[in-house]
Design an enzyme around this catalytic site. Structure first.
Site, PDB file in Angstrom:
ATOM      1  N   LEU A   1      66.793  59.316  21.250  1.00  0.00           N
ATOM      2  CA  LEU A   1      67.742  60.411  21.096  1.00  0.00           C
ATOM      3  C   LEU A   1      69.005  59.919  20.394  1.00  0.00           C
ATOM      4  O   LEU A   1      69.533  60.572  19.479  1.00  0.00           O
ATOM      5  CB  LEU A   1      68.080  60.983  22.480  1.00  0.00           C
ATOM      6  CG  LEU A   1      69.249  61.960  22.593  1.00  0.00           C
ATOM      7  CD1 LEU A   1      69.031  63.175  21.703  1.00  0.00           C
ATOM      8  CD2 LEU A   1      69.451  62.384  24.043  1.00  0.00           C
TER       9      LEU A   1
ATOM     10  N   GLN B   1      68.498  59.382  16.647  1.00  0.00           N
ATOM     11  CA  GLN B   1      68.508  60.653  15.939  1.00  0.00           C
ATOM     12  C   GLN B   1      69.937  61.172  15.764  1.00  0.00           C
ATOM     13  O   GLN B   1      70.281  61.731  14.715  1.00  0.00           O
ATOM     14  CB  GLN B   1      67.670  61.683  16.707  1.00  0.00           C
ATOM     15  CG  GLN B   1      67.730  63.102  16.152  1.00  0.00           C
ATOM     16  CD  GLN B   1      67.146  63.231  14.757  1.00  0.00           C
ATOM     17  OE1 GLN B   1      66.250  62.462  14.383  1.00  0.00           O
ATOM     18  NE2 GLN B   1      67.649  64.179  13.982  1.00  0.00           N
ATOM     19  N   GLU B   2      70.764  60.968  16.775  1.00  0.00           N
ATOM     20  CA  GLU B   2      72.130  61.483  16.726  1.00  0.00           C
ATOM     21  C   GLU B   2      73.041  60.663  15.819  1.00  0.00           C
ATOM     22  O   GLU B   2      73.837  61.226  15.061  1.00  0.00           O
ATOM     23  CB  GLU B   2      72.722  61.507  18.146  1.00  0.00           C
ATOM     24  CG  GLU B   2      72.087  62.530  19.065  1.00  0.00           C
ATOM     25  CD  GLU B   2      72.417  63.953  18.630  1.00  0.00           C
ATOM     26  OE1 GLU B   2      73.596  64.259  18.395  1.00  0.00           O
ATOM     27  OE2 GLU B   2      71.469  64.756  18.509  1.00  0.00           O
ATOM     28  N   SER B   3      72.934  59.337  15.884  1.00  0.00           N
ATOM     29  CA  SER B   3      73.943  58.505  15.215  1.00  0.00           C
ATOM     30  C   SER B   3      73.399  57.304  14.462  1.00  0.00           C
ATOM     31  O   SER B   3      74.191  56.546  13.884  1.00  0.00           O
ATOM     32  CB  SER B   3      74.929  57.982  16.264  1.00  0.00           C
ATOM     33  OG  SER B   3      74.267  57.066  17.142  1.00  0.00           O
TER      34      SER B   3
END
Length: 480
Positions: free
Chosen positions: A322, A325-327
């Site tokens: 996760l 995917q975010e950063s």
């Protein structure tokens, strides 16, 4: 049916309940059984279907059939299908692992198991000793190459090259024809049924080319980004379970009824989607970049992710997926909308979770994990795992309110609001005025959430293959 682009390990039984025995123990027993098998011939037979409450099922260990997942649980499409069938008819399931299809067919023919469920294609010419159940998946045999070299356009350019394939009757027939036409090509058949082993050997250069099925190639490409399909060798082949020719007709009827039922109610589509529905989102560049970051950026963060797991009970590898995917695991990431940090928290979310510095990697990871855990808790109880996790990931992107809007819309469209297969088709409609105008919370980029979930599932699969789970003592002090 869904279309999709030695000594045997005798009596090595694995209960359908993964808590009963670890796969490591199972593998030890398999080796022991194989060794003992060499000391003297052993014949054994399963009780007839009508006189037992336990189905014994032959399968192979592999990513498209039966394997131990990142949580230590048994999984795989064949495992899920066979286990669900046993549950539907009120029986227990035991799985016997064999090395290849030849051994499975011997076990089926000689009644060492009740049937084989191992991603088995129906042979072109059939078999006088076997009968086949309903077909449930179409796969395409393809030539696979190492993409660090040129893509072949045909077999004419492969003289002297090594081409490996698994032991499969449909592929064997294709290879037999190719050998007659191209005698200078070195075709070889692996004794193992493991497509992962086959495609790994292509990735590391042990073999020059390989022949495998489309589903096997697509899954392996996430772990070996330098392999790719060159061209199709034939049309779709159908997967089915296989039974001895004198199988109890009652068993065959129940299998037919089972597949009719799960195709009609959407269960088959949901199971196929669980294993294949997310694998087309990433291209080769994405995977190479992720593998590079996994070796460089991730290691300093692992302790933080494992700490977050100890507080929430959520697999650290899912949290890491996760976060990527975010950063892209950048602690200083900042978006134009003001979300910041390795878990890309809004200022409001950070305040609620007592985060003093969103750019502090540890604070961000622990807070992001707690926030994700709260999102999972907020999902309606009718949504079961693994879909519950996918719903929470979508909510991380667009918020619980929009997710509930999508579930409401799915119900209005006569889709199943508790199934990710249906919800991922509904979420993109949140950006269309003809739909979002009727919903409580209006417009949302639902399609973006669908892509995000698919990407995270892919990253999580890769991390599950290459990174170990946390030690057992973690996850003891759960905190929301």
């Amino acid at each position: 049916m869904i279309n999709y682009g030695s000594k045997p390990y005798r009596r090595t039984t694995i209960p359908s309940d993964p808590r009963s025995k670890s796969l490591i123990s199972a593998c030890f027993l398999m080796l022991l059984a194989a060794f003992l098998g060499g000391c003297g011939k052993e014949e054994w037979h399963v009780p007839p279907f009508a006189s037992t409450n336990e189905l014994v099922i032959a399968t192979v260990n592999g990513p498209t059939t039966f394997y131990e997942d990142s949580q230590g649980n048994y999984t795989g499409l064949e495992y899920d299908l066979a286990n669900l069938f046993a549950q539907k008819i009120g029986m227990k399931a035991k799985f016997v692992l064999y090395a290849n299809r030849e051994q499975i067919e011997d076990a089926v023919i000689h009644h060492k198991v009740h049937f084989g469920a191992a991603g088995l294609t129906i042979p072109p010419d059939g078999s006088t000793d076997l009968v086949y159940g309903p077909t449930y998946l179409g796969v395409i045999p393809r030539l696979v190459y190492n993409s660090t070299g040129p893509k072949p356009s045909g077999f004419e350019s492969l003289s002297g090259k090594r081409i490996a394939c698994i032991a499969d009757p449909a592929i064997r027939e294709i290879v037999s024809s190719l050998k007659r036409k191209y005698p200078d090509v070195d075709f070889s058949e692996m004794k193992s049924e493991s497509s992962d082993e086959l495609l790994s050997s292509l990735s590391d250069g042990t073999t020059d080319y390989a022949i495998a099925y489309s589903n096997q190639i697509d899954i392996a490409a996430h772990y070996y980004p330098n392999i790719a399909a060159a061209f199709d060798l034939a049309g779709p082949r159908r997967l089915s379970w296989e039974f001895p020719k004198d199988a109890d007709p009652a068993l065959i009827r129940k299998v037919q009824d089972f597949f009719d039922g799960i195709e009609k109610d959407g269960t088959l589509q949901r199971l196929v989607d669980r294993y294949y529905g997310h694998i087309y989102r990433l291209d080769q560049v994405d995977i190479v970049s992720f593998l590079g970051s996994m070796d460089k950026e991730l290691p300093p963060m692992i302790a933080y992710f494992q700490e977050a797991e100890s507080l929430t009970g959520i697999d650290w590898r899912l949290l890491a997926a996760l976060s990527y995917q975010e950063s892209h695991w950048d602690p200083h990431a900042t978006s134009p909308t003001g979300v910041r940090g390795i878990m890309m928290l809004t200022s409001d979310t950070a305040d609620r979770l007592n985060v003093s510095d969103r750019l502090d990697a540890r604070q961000s990871i622990v807070a992001g994990a707690r926030y994700f855990a709260k999102l999972k808790d907020s999902i309606p109880p009718e949504v079961k795992e693994p879909d519950r996790t996918w719903y929470a990931l979508a909510a991380y992107n667009l918020g619980t309110a929009h997710l509930l809007d999508a579930m409401k819309l799915a119900k209005q469209l006569h889709r199943n609001p508790d199934s990710w297969v249906d919800l991922k088709d509904t979420l993109p409609l949140l950006s269309r005025s003809g739909y979002f105008g009727t919903l409580s919370h209006g417009f949302a980029r639902g399609g973006e959430a669908v892509v995000m979930v698919a990407n995270i599932r892919n990253f999580y699969d890769i991390l599950g293959k290459y990174k170990q789970p946390s030690p057992p003592m973690l996850g003891a002090n759960l905190l929301r």
